[in-house]
Design a protein around this motif. Structure first.
Motif, PDB file in Angstrom:
ATOM      1  N   LEU A  81       0.842  -1.327   0.002  1.00 52.66           N
ATOM      2  CA  LEU A  81       0.074   0.155   0.017  1.00 52.66           C
ATOM      3  C   LEU A  81       0.556   1.257  -0.016  1.00 52.66           C
ATOM      4  O   LEU A  81       0.459   2.237  -0.367  1.00 52.66           O
ATOM      5  N   SER A  82       2.248   1.038   0.591  1.00 54.29           N
ATOM      6  CA  SER A  82       2.936   2.081   0.626  1.00 54.29           C
ATOM      7  C   SER A  82       2.521   3.681   1.148  1.00 54.29           C
ATOM      8  O   SER A  82       2.684   4.587   0.793  1.00 54.29           O
ATOM      9  N   ASN A  83       1.519   3.487   2.033  1.00 49.77           N
ATOM     10  CA  ASN A  83       0.783   4.549   2.927  1.00 49.77           C
ATOM     11  C   ASN A  83       0.380   4.005   4.266  1.00 49.77           C
ATOM     12  O   ASN A  83      -0.537   3.106   4.216  1.00 49.77           O
ATOM     13  N   SER A  84       0.985   4.477   5.342  1.00 49.20           N
ATOM     14  CA  SER A  84       0.790   4.336   6.575  1.00 49.20           C
ATOM     15  C   SER A  84      -0.550   4.326   7.093  1.00 49.20           C
ATOM     16  O   SER A  84      -0.986   3.759   7.982  1.00 49.20           O
ATOM     17  N   GLU A  85      -1.496   5.312   6.569  1.00 42.70           N
ATOM     18  CA  GLU A  85      -2.596   5.540   6.868  1.00 42.70           C
ATOM     19  C   GLU A  85      -3.736   4.395   6.214  1.00 42.70           C
ATOM     20  O   GLU A  85      -4.942   4.508   6.633  1.00 42.70           O
ATOM     21  N   LEU A  86      -3.073   3.701   5.097  1.00 47.33           N
ATOM     22  CA  LEU A  86      -4.178   2.787   4.714  1.00 47.33           C
ATOM     23  C   LEU A  86      -4.046   1.358   5.289  1.00 47.33           C
ATOM     24  O   LEU A  86      -2.989   1.180   5.653  1.00 47.33           O
ATOM     25  N   ARG A  87      -4.922   0.595   5.061  1.00 42.66           N
ATOM     26  CA  ARG A  87      -4.852  -0.939   5.549  1.00 42.66           C
ATOM     27  C   ARG A  87      -5.537  -1.767   4.584  1.00 42.66           C
ATOM     28  O   ARG A  87      -6.446  -1.289   3.799  1.00 42.66           O
TER      29      ARG A  87
END
Length: 184
Positions: A146-152
């Motif tokens: 995902l390369s985005n810590s806010e996404l799961r």
């Protein structure tokens, strides 16, 4: 992929196609085309050429299509990366949506493949969705994809969740109004 996971995958994608068609109707200017890479012992195109969502007929993946012990996710990332260069991708378009569906642990150098994918013009701009299938899915790998810590990663493989994620991705990828009203 075991028979059970393959059946889950096939069912969810067949059920998600009508939902994705609805998304395409809401955003007709963006266009929604599907391609699919299958990976296990190596990686290969399951749907090599982009197919408009209105014409998609999902050909089931079977457990026999791949070695159940192997999960060459890095090879799949590298194969997808080749398709995300300009050309074959256009110079200007909404960012692609990349969905990683996995139910196991990678068995190859997946990080180098992911770096190669991210280094492409469209791979770096892609909206990413991660979908675990079954209890053996590596959520850490899906999170890194995902390369985005806010996404799961999605919590379930329900078709409506896939469609909701694509709707969200379409909004992120193409936030401009789809009607004919001029904005000054």
């Amino acid at each position: 992929m075991t028979g059970h996971r393959a059946a889950q995958l096939n069912f969810a994608i067949r059920e998600a196609v009508p939902e994705m068609r609805e998304v395409a109707e809401i955003h007709p200017t963006a266009g929604l085309e599907i391609r699919a890479v299958m990976f296990g012992a190596g990686a290969q195109w399951h749907m090599e050429e982009p197919v408009n969502i209105d014409s998609v007929i999902w050909r089931d993946v079977s457990a026999d299509d791949n070695d159940d012990e192997a999960c060459d996710m890095g090879a799949a990332f590298r194969l997808a990366a080749r398709a995300l260069h300009v050309p074959p991708m256009p110079r200007q378009a909404p960012p692609p949506v990349l969905a990683l569906v996995s139910g196991t642990q990678p068995t190859d150098d997946w990080r180098s493949g992911l770096r190669e994918l991210a280094a492409t013009p469209w791979g770096s701009q892609a909206v990413r969705i991660a979908i675990p299938v079954g209890a053996d899915a590596d959520h850490g790998v899906l999170q890194e994809f995902l390369s985005n810590s806010e996404l799961r990663p999605l919590d379930s493989f329900a078709p409506r969740h896939i469609a909701a994620a694509i709707r969200w991705a379409e909004t992120v990828a193409n936030p401009w109004p789809t009607d004919d009203v001029d904005v000054w």
